[in-house]
Structure formats: C-alpha cells, structure tokens
Design an enzyme around this catalytic site. Structure first.
Site, PDB file in Angstrom:
ATOM      1  NE  ARG A 182      -3.036   1.527   6.315  1.00 26.00           N
ATOM      2  CZ  ARG A 182      -4.074   0.902   6.887  1.00 26.00           C
ATOM      3  NH1 ARG A 182      -3.866  -0.101   7.735  1.00 26.00           N
ATOM      4  NH2 ARG A 182      -5.314   1.288   6.631  1.00 26.00           N
ATOM      5  CG  ASP A 468     -10.847  -0.167   6.412  1.00 20.10           C
ATOM      6  OD1 ASP A 468     -11.341  -1.299   6.616  1.00 20.10           O
ATOM      7  OD2 ASP A 468      -9.815   0.231   6.991  1.00 20.10           O
TER       8      ASP A 468
END
Length: 567
Positions: A182, A468
C-alpha cells in the site's frame, strides 16, 4: 532487470562518492546511505520522475476537485450517486478475471514495512500480507528507504532479521502469504525527493521504486505470472482511480509486461467514494481485484465530510461499529457491487491484539473478533483484515466454517437485496451518546499515537488495540467537531460542554500518560510536542485535512549534497 530505453542497466562506478547518482531534474535531500543507493539508482529515479512528470497535473487537478467538493459539503450539500454515471452503475460489465494467485484471500494481515514485521506477517498463516507505506508507517526517510530494501529482500526470498536481544534469527517459511503493497495517498508529498523543483508525490515514489525493483521477481515467484499487487488508499472518486489506472498502464508498458498484470484492491474509506464504487471498479477494471471496507478511515471521513453539518455529530468512537445502519449499509453495498463485477469484497480490520497478562480479558477480546468476522463472512465478504499474527488462526477458522474449501464467495453470495440501499441508508445519522470517558480516550490515544509517529512508529499498541493514523484521525476530528458545535456530554449524566473541560482534560490525560509510560520514556518521547500539535488541530477554526500533513513537517530532515559518510 528492466532493459528498455533510458531504463537500461548502468554499470556501478568504482569511484566511491557520498551522493546519489540522479537523473536530470531530480534532487535527493535525504541523507546518503550506500544501502539506500541500491534502491535510489539513476534508472529507478528516472522511472519515478517520468511518472511524476506525466501525472502531476492530473493529481493537482484531482486535489482541487476535492477542495471544491468540500466547499459544497460545507455549504450544506450531501454526497450522493452521480446521475451522469448511472450507465456505469446499471451496465452489465465485469472486471478482468481474478488471478489464481489471489483467488483465496480469506484472511489478510497488515502492518508497516519493518523488517521483522514483514517476516512475521508473511509467516503468519494469513493468505495475504499488506505491507504498508501509508497509515501504519511514519514516513521518515529512514523508514521509507529501509522499507524498500526490506520489500526487495522479501520478494527475492532472502530477508532475515537477527534479533540480538532475543538471540533469535527470523527468516521466511516455505509457505508465505501473498504480498500486497500500500503506497501513500495522493495528498501526501515526499519532501526528501524533489523533481523539477517541487516535492515528489509520495505514492508515486512508493509505487515506482517498489515496482521498478521487484516486478520481474514477483511475477516469477509469488504472482504466478501476474503482479505486483497493491492496495490503493484514500480515494474519493473515480477520477482518482483513473489516474492510478493510467499509472499502471504506463508501468506495464515500460516494463514490457501484459496489460492487466498489475492488480490492485481499492480501500473504500472515504464517504464520497461509497457512492462511486461501480465507477472506481470500472476505471480499474483491467487491474482490479476488489474493494475493501476501510472502516476506521470511513468513520473519520464521515466526520470530515460533514464538518459543516451540526446535525451529524458522532457519538463516542467506540459506539460507531458495523451495527450502525450507515456502516452496515456501506458494507452490504460494497459486497453486492464487487460480486456483480466479479471481484473480492474484503472486510474490515480487527484491531484487537492478544492480552497476554489477562486470560479473561483476552478471551473477551477474541470473542469480539469472532462475532465481527462471523458477521462479515455471513454477509458475503470474501476475506477480512487482522492487525496481529495472534488473530490469524481465529479469523481463518471463522471464514472456513462458512466458506469451506471455496476460495471466495464471489459467485455464491450476490446480495441482490442490497440493490435497494439508498443514499439515505448510506448517510443515516449514527446513534449513541457522548461521554467524558470518550473525550478522555480520544485525547489520550491521539496524543500518544502522534508522539509515536513523530519518533518513527506509525503502528502503535494502545489499550489492547493496534492504533494507526486512521484511528488517531477519528480521535482528532471527533474532538474538533464536539468543540466546534459546543457539544454537551450527554452519556454519563454530567451534562457539561466539551468546550468548558477540554483544557483540563488535556492536562489530566498528559499526567496519566506520564504515569503509564514512566517519567523516563515520557521525557525522551515527543509527548509534549505531540500534545501541542494535537491540541492545536482540535481547537483550530477550520479542520485540517489530515493530521499527518501538518505533523509531516516535524520529521522531514534535509541533508546537504556533500553529506559526510559518517551520517
């Protein structure tokens, strides 16, 4: 080795110099390192520069379109289905067939591109590992470049890690997860690499360097003739997907591989994108392997989209789960859309982590995971996400109990009932209450995450959850929203307005953080700096687009070109 035109092999110079060999118009401002130079080769940088030059104006226009959409939402407009693209939504088209290498994705693990993490994740028993340059990584020069080195070693199968503290060497098993990567979102710059006098686009650096160095090896080993594979974050509409499709086309042409070799899953993690799922798949139809419910960012985006709507305030973040009508509708429509188009519908993240010192709490956490994954597989999802290797076995069991030996549910669960979902279903106001504990948790998590991010860690275990940037963003925008509209804490009988207590809450939570982490760690960490940034963003008159855009300035370190080898 790429051998086309200006991408041909360049013999290494025997002369040792402490500077990168760069093509015209490229300026590397991160520190020199001989290992980094193996990634930042002249030809690899030329490839990145070519991507930047071809697509930068398209990216800038897409970012301007985001600003225009925000202006409309702030003036009272609501996102919705575009009448101009109804023909795509109602058409009978499908995406390219799913490559055999990624037909079975029942459990995927995610994590940053750190060396030990990559090995453990690939060995975890998950079907896929999504190596993350985005929300789980603090994008320092060191992290980004070492991440590229680590991924190259992983694709080559040579990656090892010597943990001296545990006297243990980590290496890959014979069977490993498929690797997806990603890159960062379109909005994030890479300020350590300048191209033609301006910072490079972060995602083109991440994608370009990884693709250039690894596409051939990956296709021969993991991809079974396809690949590399990617996850694409933060998109808001099909225009942005079209740019990615063009990037993939250019990369395939440059490398001399078949059109449709590169495959990507798009995270549907912004509210505007849920109304463009068909259109996003359509633009990427030669390169798509599905969509994913990026549910934490989706909650963040709900608040951000409706920042000018005082009637759409969220309750405590812990109450905004998949049982909320707007969240369930989003998941159901994603499944129907993907299966109509012949690709995977991936479920969301299980952020829990094992609680080793409390068996009762650990079992309760795992039961929450089981219930969440049972809901996903029964709804028709083809796979799900987990943040910790300790969850993989539980998630695999849940999906296998329903799916059996079938690699996915693309053909068997069509979810035609979801065709009746409306814009109102997708925008329904979430139900719940706001509490002092919710305010305190948001403050504590936001500051601690940001402190970790500033010191190099983008994936942080806090209070038995893996946090996160997405979860930190929820904490930030929720407090901002509550402060902007003078919200009353109505869930615990206090009846006080957030504006009257926020300053005191910040002081008390900073004291609590210091007690929890210890005076020494608190003193060495960047908690005070994080507190200033977080508080400033929560109390700003206008909402900052992203927490990390402002914080990024604190981790950019430029070095002179004649940098010493001691650095």
């Amino acid at each position: 080795m790429i051998g086309l035109g200006s991408y041909g092999y360049t013999a290494p110079s025997s002369k040792k110099i402490n500077a990168y060999d760069v093509p015209q118009g490229v300026d590397i401002r991160g520190r020199f390192d001989e290992e980094f130079a193996k990634i930042l080769t002249k030809d690899a940088l030329q490839f990145v520069a070519d991507l930047q030059r071809e697509f930068r104006n398209h990216i800038k226009y897409a970012m301007e379109c985001r600003k225009e959409a925000k202006r409309r939402y702030n003036e009272g407009a609501l996102p919705g289905f575009d009448p101009a693209t109804r023909y795509i939504r109602e058409g009978k088209w499908t995406c390219a067939p799913v490559p055999p290498a990624v037909a079975d994705r029942r459990v995927e693990i995610t994590g940053p591109v750190e060396r030990k993490m990559i090995i453990n994740a690939l060995n975890s028993g998950a079907k896929v590992f999504m190596a993350d340059f985005e929300d789980a990584l603090s994008p320092s020069w060191e992290n980004l470049m070492r991440g590229q080195i680590n991924l190259k070693d992983a694709v080559e199968g040579t990656i090892t890690f010597n943990d001296k503290a545990r006297n243990r060497v980590y290496k890959l098993n014979n069977e490993i997860a498929r690797l997806f990567v990603r890159p960062r979102g379109w909005h994030l710059p890479e300020a350590h690499i300048f191209i033609d006098g301006e910072p490079a686009t972060g995602c083109l650096v991440d994608f370009g360097l990884y693709f250039y160095h690894n596409y051939a090896n990956f296709r021969n080993t993991q991809g079974q003739g396809f690949g590399p594979f990617f996850y694409l974050p933060k998109m808001e509409n099909s225009r942005e997907a079209k740019i990615w499709n063009s990037v993939f086309d250019k990369a395939e042409k440059m490398a001399g591989i078949e059109k449709g070799s590169i495959r990507a899953t798009v995270l549907i993690e912004t509210l505007p994108a849920v109304f463009q799922m068909d259109e996003i798949l359509y633009e990427l139809r030669d390169h798509s392997v599905g969509l994913n419910c990026g549910r934490w960012d989706y909650i963040f985006s709900y608040v951000k989209t409706f920042q000018g709507h005082p009637d759409r305030l969220l309750p405590d973040r812990g109450q905004v789960g998949m049982t909320q009508h707007f969240m369930r509708s989003y998941s159901d429509l994603l499944i129907r859309t993907c299966h109509r188009r012949g690709v995977h519908a991936m479920g969301g993240m299980a952020a829990q982590i094992p609680i080793r010192d409390d068996p009762t709490a650990n079992e309760a956490a795992f039961e929450l995971v089981r219930k969440d994954k049972q809901r996903e597989v029964k709804a028709g999802h083809d796979g799900t996400w987990a943040a910790h290797p300790g969850l993989i076995k539980t998630c695999v069991e849940v999906f296998t109990n329903t799916m059996g030996n079938s690699p996915n549910q693309i053909e068997t669960v069509k979810r035609d009932d979801a065709s009746n979902l409306t814009e109102d279903d997708l925008l329904q106001r979430p139900r719940g209450v706001r509490t002092m504990e919710g305010l305190r948790l948001n403050t504590r998590v936001g500051i601690q995450y940001l402190a970790a991010w500033l010191t190099g860690s983008g994936s942080v275990p806090l209070y038995n959850l893996m946090e996160d940037a997405a979860t930190a963003e929820i904490s930030r925008v929720q407090i901002w929203q509550w402060l902007k509209y003078g919200v009353e804490l109505d869930g615990d009988g206090l009846g006080v307005r957030v504006n009257h207590v926020f300053g005191r809450v910040v002081e008390e939570e900073m004291a609590r953080i210091e007690r929890e982490v210890g005076k020494e760690k608190f003193k060495k960490g960047m908690y005070k700096e994080a507190c200033k940034i977080f508080t400033r963003q929560c109390t700003a008159s206008t909402l900052d687009e992203f927490l990390t855009l402002d914080a990024y300035n604190y981790i950019v370190i430029h070095h002179p070109k004649d940098v010493s080898s001691k650095l």
